[in-house]
Scaffold this active site. Structure first.
Site, PDB file in Angstrom:
ATOM      1  N   CYS A 108     -10.874  -1.813  -2.434  1.00 40.13           N
ATOM      2  CA  CYS A 108     -10.503  -0.488  -2.935  1.00 40.13           C
ATOM      3  C   CYS A 108     -11.516   0.015  -3.950  1.00 40.13           C
ATOM      4  O   CYS A 108     -11.288   1.036  -4.609  1.00 40.13           O
ATOM      5  CB  CYS A 108      -9.094  -0.508  -3.537  1.00 40.13           C
ATOM      6  SG  CYS A 108      -8.908  -1.650  -4.938  1.00 40.13           S
ATOM      7  N   GLN A 166       0.837  -1.202   0.000  1.00 43.42           N
ATOM      8  CA  GLN A 166       0.000   0.000   0.000  1.00 43.42           C
ATOM      9  C   GLN A 166       0.872   1.252   0.000  1.00 43.42           C
ATOM     10  O   GLN A 166       1.869   1.333   0.712  1.00 43.42           O
ATOM     11  CB  GLN A 166      -0.900   0.009   1.234  1.00 43.42           C
ATOM     12  CG  GLN A 166      -1.883  -1.144   1.313  1.00 43.42           C
ATOM     13  CD  GLN A 166      -3.079  -0.985   0.386  1.00 43.42           C
ATOM     14  OE1 GLN A 166      -3.163  -0.045  -0.404  1.00 43.42           O
ATOM     15  NE2 GLN A 166      -4.016  -1.909   0.476  1.00 43.42           N
TER      16      GLN A 166
END
Length: 378
Positions: A337, A217
């Site tokens: 996401c 990430q």
């Protein structure tokens, strides 16, 4: 929340990648939360089950720079290409951590010193396509030179000692070969330039070992909060066995291992699994395997008590969603996401109802985010 000063590249119209940068940050958060709640409203997640969104720093949060290299050896640009195909230099982009911004200035000079000819898309000439720079929470750097061929490798090696002297935080360096004239960031082959080949990302008490082609990430603070929440939510239902599908470098799996569950992580990327295994070297109840998440689930015998899924934007898809629906799994921790595909996947799993949800602003100044939901079989 007070509005921060806008980026001068955004103000001048040179870069509009941060499409929401002109929107006050509190307004951004409200808009994202409203979109997620609207998308999941038909799936039984009551308002009281939504936790407040987790805010990010608006600038200086991005731990990875993906810079297109353009211009000339004497005057390279590190940034993006404008619509006309010319380079826009963004080495001072305020999204990046201060360590990355400082490193990009040094790396621009290194391009000149090592005579690394920037790749020119229209003519298909030149060698250096991208510079990929990652900074760990400890301040160490991984630098990857994405080249068209091996021709400049000897020059990079020749000047590497000088680069490390100017950039003492440089821990891992490599060359990635991407010979094709395609809009893809990197190729399959990686050539190590340093003895150290992994960057340690310390987040929320975990030491995650990141290899050059492993995904992590881009917002370290939000990643730490994501894994902390995962550990807490899974711990609250106390499963004895857990599968972490799409496990990447093992963030969720390693965080959950602290709850006492036996955890199996499945990831299709061999690089990511190698990273995860290194991180789990001293943990007896965690194992990682290379494989397709859907195929692994379909071929397995008895299901675990809980399944973690953290898929790409396309979601888990109808086959895995159908398996989860019919499997008897009591709980699913779904990190998404893209709430649109999350909602679609939930449509295919009507027996698994969200009982808790929280938005994490992984990508400030854009319409994107991460949303974590805990599903329970009704």
């Amino acid at each position: 929340m007070p509005q921060v000063q806008l980026c001068h590249h955004f103000d001048a119209g040179r870069c509009r990648s941060c499409t929401w940068l002109g929107t006050p940050y509190d307004v951004q958060l409200v808009a994202k939360q409203r979109q997620v709640e609207d998308l999941l409203a038909g799936h039984g997640l009551a308002d009281a089950s939504w936790l407040p969104p987790v805010a990010s720093a608006q600038l200086g949060f991005r731990n990875k720079a993906k810079m297109v290299v353009h211009g000339t050896v004497e005057a390279p640009t590190l940034g993006i290409l404008n619509p006309a195909g010319a380079g826009v230099d963004l080495r001072d982009c305020p999204l990046h951590t201060p360590g990355i911004r400082a490193a990009l200035r040094v790396l621009a000079a290194f391009v000149t010193r090592a005579a690394l000819t920037p790749y020119d898309v229209p003519t298909r000439r030149g060698e250096l396509k991208h510079l990929l720079v990652t900074e760990s929470p400890d301040g160490e750097l991984m630098v990857r030179f994405v080249l068209r061929s091996q021709e400049p490798v000897a020059r990079i090696r020749k000047h590497l000692a000088g680069l490390r002297s100017e950039l003492p935080t440089l821990a891992v360096a490599s060359v990635n070969l991407q010979p094709e004239h395609k809009a893809i960031l990197e190729g399959d082959r990686e050539i190590p330039l340093t003895e150290q080949e992994t960057l340690t990302m310390r987040v929320d008490g975990l030491a995650l070992h990141l290899r050059p082609q492993s995904f992590f990430q881009t917002n370290t603070a939000m990643a730490a909060e994501l894994y902390r929440l995962g550990r807490s939510w899974v711990g609250s239902v106390a499963p004895a066995t857990v599968w972490d599908l799409y496990c990447g470098v093992g963030g969720f799996a390693l965080a959950i291992a602290g709850t006492g569950a036996a955890v199996t992580g499945i990831e299709i990327s061999p690089e990511a699994v190698a990273s995860a295994r290194l991180s789990a070297a001293d943990l007896p109840d965690v194992r990682f395997e290379v494989g397709d998440a859907t195929a692994y689930a379909a071929a397995a015998g008895a299901p675990p008590d809980l399944v973690v899924v953290n898929p790409p934007r396309r979601g888990i898809g109808p086959e895995l969603a159908g398996w989860l629906e019919s499997s008897g799994v009591r709980h699913v921790l779904y990190s998404s996401c893209n709430a649109q595909t999350l909602a679609k996947d939930l449509d295919a799993m009507p027996s698994l109802r969200p009982v808790r949800g929280q938005l994490l602003d992984m990508f400030p100044n854009t319409a994107h985010y991460e949303v974590l939901t805990l599903l329970e079989r009704s």
